[in-house]
Design a protein around this motif. Structure first.
Motif, PDB file in Angstrom:
ATOM      1  N   UNK A 153       6.795   2.056 -18.370  1.00 55.06           N
ATOM      2  CA  UNK A 153       7.208   3.451 -18.515  1.00 55.06           C
ATOM      3  C   UNK A 153       6.020   4.389 -18.602  1.00 55.06           C
ATOM      4  N   UNK A 154       5.008   3.998 -19.362  1.00 57.05           N
ATOM      5  CA  UNK A 154       3.787   4.800 -19.465  1.00 57.05           C
ATOM      6  C   UNK A 154       3.137   4.941 -18.083  1.00 57.05           C
ATOM      7  N   UNK A 155       3.132   3.844 -17.327  1.00 57.16           N
ATOM      8  CA  UNK A 155       2.546   3.881 -15.987  1.00 57.16           C
ATOM      9  C   UNK A 155       3.324   4.820 -15.069  1.00 57.16           C
ATOM     10  N   UNK A 156       4.652   4.745 -15.109  1.00 59.24           N
ATOM     11  CA  UNK A 156       5.447   5.672 -14.300  1.00 59.24           C
ATOM     12  C   UNK A 156       5.072   7.113 -14.632  1.00 59.24           C
ATOM     13  N   UNK A 157       5.014   7.427 -15.918  1.00 58.09           N
ATOM     14  CA  UNK A 157       4.699   8.804 -16.315  1.00 58.09           C
ATOM     15  C   UNK A 157       3.352   9.241 -15.754  1.00 58.09           C
ATOM     16  N   UNK A 158       2.320   8.453 -15.984  1.00 57.62           N
ATOM     17  CA  UNK A 158       0.993   8.876 -15.540  1.00 57.62           C
ATOM     18  C   UNK A 158       0.882   8.865 -14.021  1.00 57.62           C
ATOM     19  N   UNK A 159       1.494   7.878 -13.350  1.00 57.71           N
ATOM     20  CA  UNK A 159       1.448   7.829 -11.887  1.00 57.71           C
ATOM     21  C   UNK A 159       2.093   9.073 -11.273  1.00 57.71           C
ATOM     22  N   UNK A 160       3.269   9.435 -11.765  1.00 60.22           N
ATOM     23  CA  UNK A 160       3.969  10.579 -11.199  1.00 60.22           C
ATOM     24  C   UNK A 160       3.333  11.900 -11.598  1.00 60.22           C
ATOM     25  N   UNK A 161       2.766  11.971 -12.794  1.00 56.63           N
ATOM     26  CA  UNK A 161       2.038  13.186 -13.162  1.00 56.63           C
ATOM     27  C   UNK A 161       0.851  13.380 -12.234  1.00 56.63           C
ATOM     28  N   UNK A 162       0.080  12.323 -12.009  1.00 55.94           N
ATOM     29  CA  UNK A 162      -1.106  12.414 -11.157  1.00 55.94           C
ATOM     30  C   UNK A 162      -0.730  12.833  -9.740  1.00 55.94           C
ATOM     31  N   UNK A 163       0.351  12.260  -9.226  1.00 53.48           N
ATOM     32  CA  UNK A 163       0.763  12.595  -7.857  1.00 53.48           C
ATOM     33  C   UNK A 163       1.363  14.001  -7.779  1.00 53.48           C
ATOM     34  N   UNK A 164       2.233  14.342  -8.703  1.00 53.39           N
ATOM     35  CA  UNK A 164       2.888  15.649  -8.679  1.00 53.39           C
ATOM     36  C   UNK A 164       1.891  16.776  -8.907  1.00 53.39           C
ATOM     37  N   UNK A 165       0.984  16.573  -9.865  1.00 48.72           N
ATOM     38  CA  UNK A 165      -0.002  17.605 -10.197  1.00 48.72           C
ATOM     39  C   UNK A 165      -1.191  17.580  -9.232  1.00 48.72           C
ATOM     40  N   UNK A 166      -1.207  16.599  -8.311  1.00 52.18           N
ATOM     41  CA  UNK A 166      -2.298  16.454  -7.345  1.00 52.18           C
ATOM     42  C   UNK A 166      -3.658  16.452  -8.045  1.00 52.18           C
ATOM     43  N   UNK A 167      -3.751  15.592  -9.042  1.00 49.94           N
ATOM     44  CA  UNK A 167      -4.952  15.536  -9.878  1.00 49.94           C
ATOM     45  C   UNK A 167      -6.135  15.055  -9.045  1.00 49.94           C
ATOM     46  N   UNK A 168      -7.221  15.837  -9.023  1.00 51.41           N
ATOM     47  CA  UNK A 168      -8.401  15.412  -8.269  1.00 51.41           C
ATOM     48  C   UNK A 168      -9.073  14.203  -8.932  1.00 51.41           C
ATOM     49  N   UNK A 169      -9.582  13.321  -8.080  1.00 54.70           N
ATOM     50  CA  UNK A 169     -10.263  12.118  -8.588  1.00 54.70           C
ATOM     51  C   UNK A 169     -11.521  12.500  -9.355  1.00 54.70           C
ATOM     52  N   UNK A 170     -11.708  11.852 -10.483  1.00 49.61           N
ATOM     53  CA  UNK A 170     -12.969  11.961 -11.217  1.00 49.61           C
ATOM     54  C   UNK A 170     -13.469  10.561 -11.572  1.00 49.61           C
ATOM     55  N   UNK A 171     -13.021   9.582 -10.810  1.00 47.94           N
ATOM     56  CA  UNK A 171     -13.456   8.190 -10.889  1.00 47.94           C
ATOM     57  C   UNK A 171     -13.801   7.768  -9.467  1.00 47.94           C
ATOM     58  N   UNK A 172     -14.610   6.730  -9.292  1.00 46.93           N
ATOM     59  CA  UNK A 172     -14.842   6.234  -7.928  1.00 46.93           C
ATOM     60  C   UNK A 172     -13.508   5.840  -7.288  1.00 46.93           C
ATOM     61  N   UNK A 173     -13.330   6.203  -6.036  1.00 47.37           N
ATOM     62  CA  UNK A 173     -12.064   5.935  -5.354  1.00 47.37           C
ATOM     63  C   UNK A 173     -11.826   4.441  -5.202  1.00 47.37           C
ATOM     64  N   UNK A 174     -10.628   4.019  -5.566  1.00 41.56           N
ATOM     65  CA  UNK A 174     -10.245   2.603  -5.447  1.00 41.56           C
ATOM     66  C   UNK A 174     -10.151   2.223  -3.980  1.00 41.56           C
ATOM     67  N   UNK A 175     -10.586   0.998  -3.642  1.00 41.98           N
ATOM     68  CA  UNK A 175     -10.453   0.561  -2.253  1.00 41.98           C
ATOM     69  C   UNK A 175      -8.987   0.361  -1.881  1.00 41.98           C
ATOM     70  N   UNK A 176      -8.716   0.448  -0.601  1.00 44.64           N
ATOM     71  CA  UNK A 176      -7.360   0.259  -0.091  1.00 44.64           C
ATOM     72  C   UNK A 176      -7.002  -1.219  -0.174  1.00 44.64           C
ATOM     73  N   UNK A 177      -5.793  -1.503  -0.622  1.00 45.86           N
ATOM     74  CA  UNK A 177      -5.285  -2.873  -0.649  1.00 45.86           C
ATOM     75  C   UNK A 177      -4.601  -3.135   0.676  1.00 45.86           C
ATOM     76  N   UNK A 178      -5.061  -4.140   1.359  1.00 42.69           N
ATOM     77  CA  UNK A 178      -4.445  -4.494   2.639  1.00 42.69           C
ATOM     78  C   UNK A 178      -3.098  -5.145   2.354  1.00 42.69           C
ATOM     79  N   UNK A 179      -2.047  -4.624   2.990  1.00 43.76           N
ATOM     80  CA  UNK A 179      -0.689  -5.135   2.764  1.00 43.76           C
ATOM     81  C   UNK A 179      -0.352  -6.248   3.728  1.00 43.76           C
ATOM     82  N   UNK A 180       0.390  -7.229   3.228  1.00 40.93           N
ATOM     83  CA  UNK A 180       0.951  -8.280   4.072  1.00 40.93           C
ATOM     84  C   UNK A 180       2.271  -7.782   4.618  1.00 40.93           C
ATOM     85  N   UNK A 181       2.776  -8.405   5.681  1.00 36.79           N
ATOM     86  CA  UNK A 181       4.081  -8.020   6.239  1.00 36.79           C
ATOM     87  C   UNK A 181       5.180  -8.113   5.191  1.00 36.79           C
TER      88      UNK A 181
END
Length: 189
Positions: A153-181
């Motif tokens: 639940x805490x993760x949902x809150x922070x994830x959606x706040x960051x996305x909705x508020x378009x929070x600018x990164x202030x940490x090194x950008x995480x690498x992209x995770x390659x998805x499997x089919x």
């Protein structure tokens, strides 16, 4: 697209300014996600108290949950923040990438936890009997399960706040995770 700027310090409540002073002293800056919450007189305080709650989970277990959830919710800000925090808690780059994918080949107990969290989020809590049985067989308890749910639940809150508020990164950008089919239907947000 609407841009939501970071709040100006002079527009922030005195209580929130106390938090700013605290983080400046402890970390040298206020993470942008926290600063964005200070548009409200109450949001940050409520979130921070919830974040600081007592839990039966270790820091590594909480980070594993946060990494799985940030990946599933496609929250670049939280992925970047938790990648850095996971490194500070002793996870390697490879281990972090596995956790983001809901796996942990390096630790069977964490693997069980990551699988459960991913299954719970993707399946919305349904049809997770096998994962729950494995979770309890790994030595986790009902108390752990409730603390896992709170951390999700805490993760949902922070994830959606960051996305909705378009929070600018202030940490090194995480690498992209390659998805499997097989992972194509995992994105839940």
């Amino acid at each position: 697209m609407i841009t939501i700027e970071m709040p100006l310090i002079q527009a922030i409540s005195e209580e929130n300014r106390n938090y700013i002073r605290y983080f400046d002293e402890k970390l040298g800056h206020v993470p942008n996600l926290y600063l964005s919450m200070m548009h409200s007189n109450h949001a940050f305080r409520n979130f921070y108290r919830f974040h600081g709650r007592k839990t039966s989970l270790s820091l590594k277990e909480r980070e594993a949950i946060s990494l799985v959830m940030a990946q599933l919710n496609n929250s670049l800000y939280c992925l970047s923040a938790h990648t850095m925090i996971a490194k500070l808690n002793g996870f390697s780059e490879e281990e972090i990438m596995q956790l983001r994918d809901g796996k942990a080949n390096f630790d069977t107990k964490l693997a069980t936890l990551a699988r459960l969290v991913k299954s719970m989020a993707v399946r919305k809590g349904k049809n997770i009997t096998n994962e729950l049985n494995a979770f309890f067989d790994a030595g986790y308890t009902k108390e752990h399960l409730l603390d896992v749910l709170e951390t999700i639940g805490e993760s949902y809150m922070s994830n959606f706040m960051a996305k909705t508020m378009q929070v600018p990164l202030d940490f090194p950008e995480a690498p992209v995770l390659k998805k499997n089919d097989e992972d194509e239907n995992d994105d839940i947000a």
